[in-house]
Structure formats: structure tokens, C-alpha cells
Design an enzyme around this catalytic site. Structure first.
Site, PDB file in Angstrom:
ATOM      1  N   LYS A  31       1.077   4.838  -8.276  1.00  0.00           N
ATOM      2  CA  LYS A  31      -0.197   4.320  -8.766  1.00  0.00           C
ATOM      3  C   LYS A  31      -0.387   4.593 -10.256  1.00  0.00           C
ATOM      4  CE  LYS A  31      -2.852   4.229  -4.453  1.00  0.00           C
ATOM      5  NZ  LYS A  31      -3.128   2.787  -4.510  1.00  0.00           N
ATOM      6  N   LYS A 118       4.162  -2.002  -0.847  1.00  0.00           N
ATOM      7  CA  LYS A 118       3.259  -1.808   0.285  1.00  0.00           C
ATOM      8  C   LYS A 118       2.097  -2.792   0.229  1.00  0.00           C
ATOM      9  CE  LYS A 118       0.113   1.628   2.236  1.00  0.00           C
ATOM     10  NZ  LYS A 118      -0.554   2.923   2.010  1.00  0.00           N
ATOM     11  N   LYS A 121      -5.010  -3.173  -0.350  1.00  0.00           N
ATOM     12  CA  LYS A 121      -6.255  -3.862  -0.697  1.00  0.00           C
ATOM     13  C   LYS A 121      -6.537  -3.790  -2.191  1.00  0.00           C
ATOM     14  CE  LYS A 121      -9.304   0.071   0.424  1.00  0.00           C
ATOM     15  NZ  LYS A 121      -8.254   0.994   0.890  1.00  0.00           N
TER      16      LYS A 121
END
Length: 255
Positions: A31, A118, A121
Site C-alpha cells: 500500500k 488482490k 474496494k
């Protein structure tokens, strides 16, 4: 957010967790990416909060996807360190070391647009995922446009090693139909994606549409949702508060 015992225990765990443990966390690396120096402390320390979420309720088994197994391992490390630091004198561990439960065929569901990433959302493309609020039409369009390759479906799992998008769609089908991927391959081997996707669309809609209808119904009454959340938070605090109180007593806090 309505159960402050989570963040209180997370701070205590921050004083137990090691920087080296957090530096190894794969999700933070993914991230944060190349902007690691600009990442927030909240993102970096999130796995510690997750450990508090788990251990605050004395969880013994935690159902997770394959990518979350590392977070359970961190929770175990923190629990073990706490036990060694504060309960070794009475030879009775306070925290149980939780075990991950990785169930089903699709232990890691990948993006519909990139089989190496992956499904998330937070992805900027809504076409990369199936949302539980999607309509039948949304689901059909997303699966039709899902990235694939020009080859027919194989008959062995080994033949999917270099075909991440094919593997992802087959895993999704296997999970929704509650069958092994070998059985799915036996069902569709030699067929093209056009026919396979039609079957996957029908199965996905059959499985998720009842959930989507109920979610849209609930979202139409936000006051009822707030009521349910308050009820859940009240019950959670009743369980969490005694555990946090015991933690403070073991550490030696004045309470």
C-alpha cells in the site's frame, strides 16, 4: 470506532510490538509502495490495531484470506510477548495464541482487471471488483469484461501457473460452487472463456443477488443500521471492557 477499548489496547500493544515485525508486513509495503516515507503512522501501525481487535475478545480461531495470515502471525507474536512479559510469573498465559482459519477454494480473490493484484474496494477501477451492492447487470458486465487470455481452459492446475486471470476466475467459480478447482477444470477444460464466463455470471448472480437485494433494502433505512451498530457496540464493550481491565491490572496500571 464505537468501542474505545480497541484503540486503548492497541496503544499498549504498540509498546510491545517490535519495529522489525512491522517492517516485514507485506500489506504495508504494497500500500505504501514507493511513497513509504509519506505513508501515515496509522497505516504502518494498523496490524497492531488488528491484533487488538482479535486478542481483545480472546479469539482462538480467526477466519481470514491467505493474504491476512501474516496479520494473525503478528497477533500471535504480540500475545506471546505480552504473556512472557506480564504473566510468566504465574505460569498461566493471559492471551490465547489465535489460529488462522483459511477456508474454501478462493483464499485470495484477485482483481478482475489484473490477476496478479488482490481484489480491493480501494482500487480506482470499479470494474476490478464485484461489490455486494452490485445489480445483476453490474455483475454480468464486470465478468464479461474481466481480463482473460486467448487460450482455452486447461485440464490441470499446473497449466494455470502462468495464467493468473484464468486461475482467478476458476477459483471464484470453484468457491461459489463449493467444489475443488480440479472438478471445475474437469467441467470446463478445452472450452473458451466466452462460454465459461456465461456460467460464472449465472452462478455469481445466483449466489450474490439475494445479498445485494437485502443490502440495498437495508441501505434504504440508515436509522435501522445505526440502531444495529449501537446494539453491537454495546455488546462488544461488555466483552471488551473486563479484558482491558485485566490487561491494565497485569501491567500495573492504576485503575
Amino acid at each position: 470506532s464505537n468501542v474505545p477499548q480497541h484503540t486503548e489496547l492497541a496503544w499498549i500493544f504498540n509498546c510491545i510490538a517490535r519495529i522489525g515485525w512491522l517492517n516485514r508486513m507485506t500489506q504495508f509495503k504494497e500500500k505504501a509502495g514507493k511513497n513509504r516515507e509519506k505513508a501515515t503512522v496509522g497505516l504502518y501501525g494498523y496490524p497492531v490495531l488488528m491484533a487488538a481487535d482479535i486478542l481483545l475478545y480472546k479469539a482462538t480461531h480467526v477466519p481470514v484470506g491467505e493474504d491476512q495470515k501474516q496479520h494473525i502471525e503478528l497477533a500471535r507474536d504480540i500475545a506471546s510477548s505480552f504473556n512472557n512479559m506480564f504473566t510468566s510469573y504465574n505460569k498461566e498465559d493471559f492471551f490465547i495464541l489465535p489460529e488462522p482459519q483459511i477456508l474454501g477454494q478462493a483464499t485470495r480473490v484477485m482483481s478482475l482487471r489484473d490477476g496478479t493484484k488482490k481484489m480491493s474496494k480501494s482500487d480506482s477501477s470499479d470494474a476490478s471488483r464485484i461489490n455486494l451492492t452490485d445489480t445483476k447487470e453490474d455483475i454480468a458486465n464486470k465478468i464479461k469484461k474481466a481480463k482473460t487470455d486467448p487460450h482455452p481452459l486447461p485440464d490441470t492446475i499446473e497449466a494455470l501457473n502462468q495464467r493468473p486471470e484464468a486461475l482467478n476466475l476458476l477459483n471464484i467459480y470453484s468457491s461459489l460452487s463449493n467444489q475443488s478447482i480440479d472438478k471445475t477444470l474437469g467441467q470446463f477444460s478445452g472450452k473458451g472463456f466466452s462460454s465459461f464466463k456465461l456460467e460464472l455470471i449465472d452462478l455469481t448472480i445466483e449466489t450474490l443477488n439475494p445479498i445485494s437485494i437485502e443490502m440495498r433494502k437495508l441501505l434504504g433505512d440508515t436509522a435501522e443500521i445505526d440502531k444495529i451498530l449501537r446494539f453491537g457496540a454495546d455488546n462488544a464493550r461488555k466483552i471488551a471492557n473486563p479484558v482491558l481491565k485485566q490487561v491494565k491490572e497485569l501491567i500495573g496500571f492504576v485503575i
